[in-house]
Each structure stands twice: as C-alpha cells, then as structure tokens.
Enzyme design. Structure first.
Site, mmCIF file in Angstrom:
data_model
loop_
_atom_site.group_PDB
_atom_site.id
_atom_site.type_symbol
_atom_site.label_atom_id
_atom_site.label_comp_id
_atom_site.label_asym_id
_atom_site.label_seq_id
_atom_site.Cartn_x
_atom_site.Cartn_y
_atom_site.Cartn_z
ATOM 1 N N LYS A 62 0.847 -1.203 0.000
ATOM 2 C CA LYS A 62 0.000 0.000 0.000
ATOM 3 C C LYS A 62 0.879 1.248 0.000
ATOM 4 O O LYS A 62 1.802 1.363 0.821
ATOM 5 C CB LYS A 62 -0.919 0.006 1.234
ATOM 6 C CG LYS A 62 -1.958 -1.112 1.235
ATOM 7 C CD LYS A 62 -2.861 -1.011 2.451
ATOM 8 C CE LYS A 62 -3.713 -2.256 2.633
ATOM 9 N NZ LYS A 62 -4.833 -2.389 1.719
ATOM 10 N N HIS B 205 -0.345 -7.691 9.371
ATOM 11 C CA HIS B 205 -0.660 -6.323 8.949
ATOM 12 C C HIS B 205 -0.446 -5.289 10.065
ATOM 13 O O HIS B 205 0.176 -4.248 9.852
ATOM 14 C CB HIS B 205 -2.102 -6.233 8.449
ATOM 15 C CG HIS B 205 -2.448 -7.253 7.403
ATOM 16 N ND1 HIS B 205 -1.532 -7.716 6.491
ATOM 17 C CD2 HIS B 205 -3.602 -7.900 7.128
ATOM 18 C CE1 HIS B 205 -2.120 -8.604 5.693
ATOM 19 N NE2 HIS B 205 -3.366 -8.736 6.070
ATOM 20 N N ASP C 108 -5.277 -13.524 12.094
ATOM 21 C CA ASP C 108 -5.525 -13.043 10.731
ATOM 22 C C ASP C 108 -4.857 -11.693 10.475
ATOM 23 O O ASP C 108 -4.413 -11.419 9.364
ATOM 24 C CB ASP C 108 -7.053 -12.928 10.523
ATOM 25 C CG ASP C 108 -7.430 -12.632 9.081
ATOM 26 O OD1 ASP C 108 -6.746 -13.135 8.175
ATOM 27 O OD2 ASP C 108 -8.422 -11.905 8.864
#
Ligand code: BG6
Length: 495
Positions: free
Chosen positions: A186, A244, A239
């Site tokens: 990103k 992240h 997850d």
C-alpha cells in the site's frame, strides 16, 4: 504509475493456485496494471498451475477478462499457459519443467522464474520442497534467478511458523524467499518511511519525550462473509495482528535505517518486535480484549451474527475483534503505550495510525479561561481517504481567549492522480527486480509470532468468553474502551 521506472527483467511468472480467487482478483489485475504501465519486460510469460481441469484457452480467457486494463489484456493472455496438476504430485513438476523449457525459449525469459505460491498454507512447504528437489528453483551460475513468493498466513503460531521457515529454507536459500504482506504494497504504508525519514520536522519529536501514545486501528465494516471456514479456525488475532498490524507498528516505531535497502530496513523492523515486552498471562487478561459480533446494522445493511455465518460453528468462540496494549522496551519508546485494535463488522472501514503528542505544559494560559487544550494528533490515514492530518490548538476568534482543536488535512487525492492498483503491483515488480525491502524475513515473522504467542496460550487456557459481546455496526466491545479509559485515554474516532 511512474513512467521513469525501467521495466522489470525478463521472467516467467509461475502461479500455483492459478484457478483461485487471489489470482483472479489481485494477481492478474496487478500484472495487467504493470503491463499497461510498460513495467513488464517483453520477454515475459505466465504459467498458471492448479488442480482445476481447465484448458490453456480457458485460462487465457480468464486472464484476458481479469486483466481489466483492456489495452494489454491480449498481450498478457497470449503469454499465458495453463498446467493442470496436484501440488503434491512429482509428475506436475516434471511437466512444469518441460513447459518452462519451451516457454523460456519461446519468450526469451533468460531462465528467470518467479514462483508465486497462491495456494492454501498447508501446501506451501510441499510446493517449495518439490521446486527444490526437482531443481526448478535452482539458481544457475549464468546468473538467472529463481524466486518464490509465499502468501500469508505464514504459520498459525510460533512453532508452525518456525517449522515452515525450516521447511522453506531446506528447499530454498533465504534470498530466494519473498514472504509477502500485502499491507507493504500500500502506498500509504510505504509513505510512513518517507514521512518519518524524509522530513526534518517529525523525527526530532518521534520519541518518548514528545509522544504520549500511539494508536493503530484497522477497522473493517465488512463481516466474515463467505470466509467462515478459514476465519473460524483463524480469528482476528492470527488473521491481522502478527502481519498487517505489526507492519504498521514496526514502520511507526523503527529506528532510522542506515540506508533504504532490504537488509537495513528489515533489521530495524525486526528490532522493534524483539523489543516488545513479553506479555504474561496476567498481562493478557488485563491488556488484551477480544470480541465477537452479534447481529446488528452496519450502515443500511443488517448483518447476521458471526455465529450464523455459513461454515462457522454456531457456538464458536473465535474472536472477530481484538484490541491490545503493547509496550516497547527501548530508549525511544520506554513508557509510551501502543494501542492496537482490529475487527470485523465495525461501524466503518478505516485503517489509521494516530500519534498523540503530549500536551503543552499550560503555563502560559494558566490564568486564561482555557481549561483543556486538545491534544496534538498526527493521524496517518492508510485507507480509505488516504492522507495525513495534524490536529492542533488555535485561538477561536473573539475577545475572550478561547482555544479549539483544528485540523490541517492533506489528502492524497488532492495532490496525486489516482492510479488503478490492487496493492500487489509494487510487490510483484520488486520481487522481479530482486528488491526484498517490502518483504519479510524469517526472523521478522518469528518475532511477530513471539509477541502473539502468549495471547494464544492464555486464550487456549481460558477459552470461555461471553460472546457475542458487540453488535455488528458498533466499535467493538466496551472492554476496548475501558482498555484506554483505564490509562485516562480514548480511541481516536473511527468515523
Ligand atoms: C487479509 C485478511 O489478510 O487482509 C482479511 O485475511 C482482511 O481478513 C484483509 O479483510 C484486509 O486487507 P485490506 O487491504 O482490505 O485492508
């Protein structure tokens, strides 16, 4: 996409899992965007490998459709071939070797190969093992490279991540392994380094002297949807957090690297995770909050309770929300808490890092009717509405001396033209160019799991939780508010 960047070197991109949704939704469109921008070599070919029974013509039709960028769809499709085969069958790799030989001659890809493992995680080691044993991933003395991109999830806990690293390293050299985290693709995540290290303004303030605390929020308004099977076995912590959220944490907290190169950057990021204070079971009980959504409205849609999601255990205790307070034990951050939170079916979608600075000492306005000065907050919006906002105090016009918090707001959209992107373009391009800066090392991955492991252990010991404990469309359970309120703080607004 920039036009002053040279095309990637010639190569064949072999996608294992070519019939899956990652290939369709993200990889082929990303290759399409790269081709459109002239960033793929003319000597480029794709081999799709999957179990699905499909012809090369059908695969090409899919590539043409998924490439979106119509101008290059045919260019990409004509370079694509399909190979049907099981990932654990040696015959698949023998046929792949024969196909590669042919394609490399046909397209002149110089023997460079990028293997993309878009396969279920339990197949990572098997595919890498076969690539190693058959010599398909062996780098030759004439300089052609062989690289393997490994998708997430990378392990499900510390031991499994270590085992996977061992298995990959049994078949490949570390410099051949590209462990992907799509957050690093990103723009706004990459910009964190530029914001911190290309401006003289922020870095002198970026420490315990001036920063009160840092909040990292990855809020998602979508529920679990069709991913019930995967999600119920995984949960929000596994997850999102060791991957992240920790990417955001390390970029926000790392020391300036000696240069912008893979080794220097990744070493500094790894040091941050090594310095995170290990949580005891008592810390987990106090500093980690988990939640699961019940039914509720998100915007104008009614979302069903998580436990009613297809393929989810109706009595599931899997968390769909997690918030945690971490402390980094080093000179820069001693005493500065980092609050992290992420969850599904929340009131809005927003990924943000909010850096809250310490208050001014008040001295000058002590006798004025200014009772509470707003905090200075630097909010880095990763998505959506990408930008950076700085909140500061200003005098409200009028005879009385009153202040109010106002914002200076930079929006990417105001300055830069939007380019179509799936977030995988940079990562694919970099891996073809051999730049591993935006990929994770074995040590980084294991350091992340080392932080998370005590939470997994504590939750395993005490699985009972009163779920669901927040309705879809809320901001998570109330305990997440308490986590900050206890320290006299509040979460930055989600939207
Ligand atoms: C994935 C997770 O890795 O990241 C998903 O498995 C999550 O559960 C997604 O929704 C979030 O990515 P993004 O780019 O939409 O913020």
């Amino acid at each position: 996409m920039q036009t002053d960047v040279p095309p990637a070197p010639p190569c064949t991109c072999v996608i294992f899992g070519a019939a899956g949704s990652l290939t369709k939704r993200l990889l082929i469109p990303a290759l399409g965007h790269l081709a459109e921008a002239g960033l793929l070599s003319d000597s480029f070919a794709i081999v799709g490998v999957a179990r699905a029974d499909m012809s090369t013509d059908a695969f090409r039709a899919g590539v043409r459709q998924d490439a979106h960028a119509t101008r290059v769809a045919d260019w990409l499709a004509e370079r694509a071939t399909y190979l049907q085969g099981n990932f654990d069958d040696a015959g698949t790799y023998a046929r792949l070797a024969a196909d590669l030989d042919q394609l490399e001659r046909r397209w002149g890809t110089c023997g460079n190969r990028l293997f993309y493992l878009a396969v279920p995680p339990d197949a990572f080691a098997a595919v890498a093992g076969h690539l190693g044993r058959t010599g398909l991933s062996r780098e030759s003395s004439d300089g052609c490279w062989r690289r393997v991109i490994v998708e997430k999830p990378f392990g499900t806990d510390l031991l499994s991540a270590q085992a996977l690293n061992r298995e990959l390293l049994g078949a490949l050299a570390e410099h051949q392994i590209y462990r992907i985290d799509h957050y690093l693709g990103k723009e706004t995540v990459q910009n964190l380094m530029v914001l911190r290290f290309a401006n003289g303004l922020f870095e002198p303030l970026w420490n315990r002297e001036h920063i009160d605390h840092i909040q990292i929020t990855v809020a998602e308004s979508a529920g679990v949807g069709t991913r019930g099977k995967f999600y119920d076995a995984t949960g929000a912590l596994r997850d999102m957090v060791p991957n992240h959220l920790f990417q955001l944490l390390t970029l926000a907290a790392m020391e300036p690297p000696t240069r912008f190169g893979a080794d220097a950057v990744r070493t500094e990021k790894g040091k941050v995770l090594d310095a995170v204070q290990r949580l005891t079971a008592a810390d987990v009980a106090r500093d980690v909050v988990r939640g699961q959504y019940g039914a509720g409205p998100v915007g104008s849609a009614d979302v069903e309770a998580y436990r009613r999601t297809p393929k989810v255990d109706p009595n599931s205790n899997t968390e769909t929300f997690v918030a945690l307070r971490l402390v980094i034990d080093n000179w820069r951050w001693a005493g500065v808490p980092f609050y992290l939170r992420t969850g599904k079916a929340l009131s809005a979608r927003k990924t943000e890092i909010a850096v809250q600075f310490k208050r001014a000492p008040f001295a000058m306005f002590r006798s004025s009717p200014i009772e509470r000065l707003a905090h200075n907050i630097l909010a880095v919006r990763i998505q959506p509405d990408e930008g950076i906002a700085l909140q500061f105090n200003t005098k409200v016009p009028g005879l009385r001396l009153r202040s109010d918090g106002v914002r200076m707001d930079f929006k990417y959209a105001d300055y830069f033209e939007a380019v179509p992107s799936t977030g995988y373009e940079t990562l694919l391009y970099d891996s073809m160019c051999g730049d591993a800066t935006l990929f994770q090392t074995a040590q980084e991955i294991e350091a992340g799991w080392r932080v998370v492991q005590p939470i997994l252990d504590a939750w395993r010991e005490a699985p009972g939780c009163d779920f669901p404990n927040y309705p879809a469309g809320a901001l998570g359970p109330s305990a997440a508010e308490t986590l900050l309120a206890r320290d006299g703080r509040r979460w930055h607004e989600v939207g």
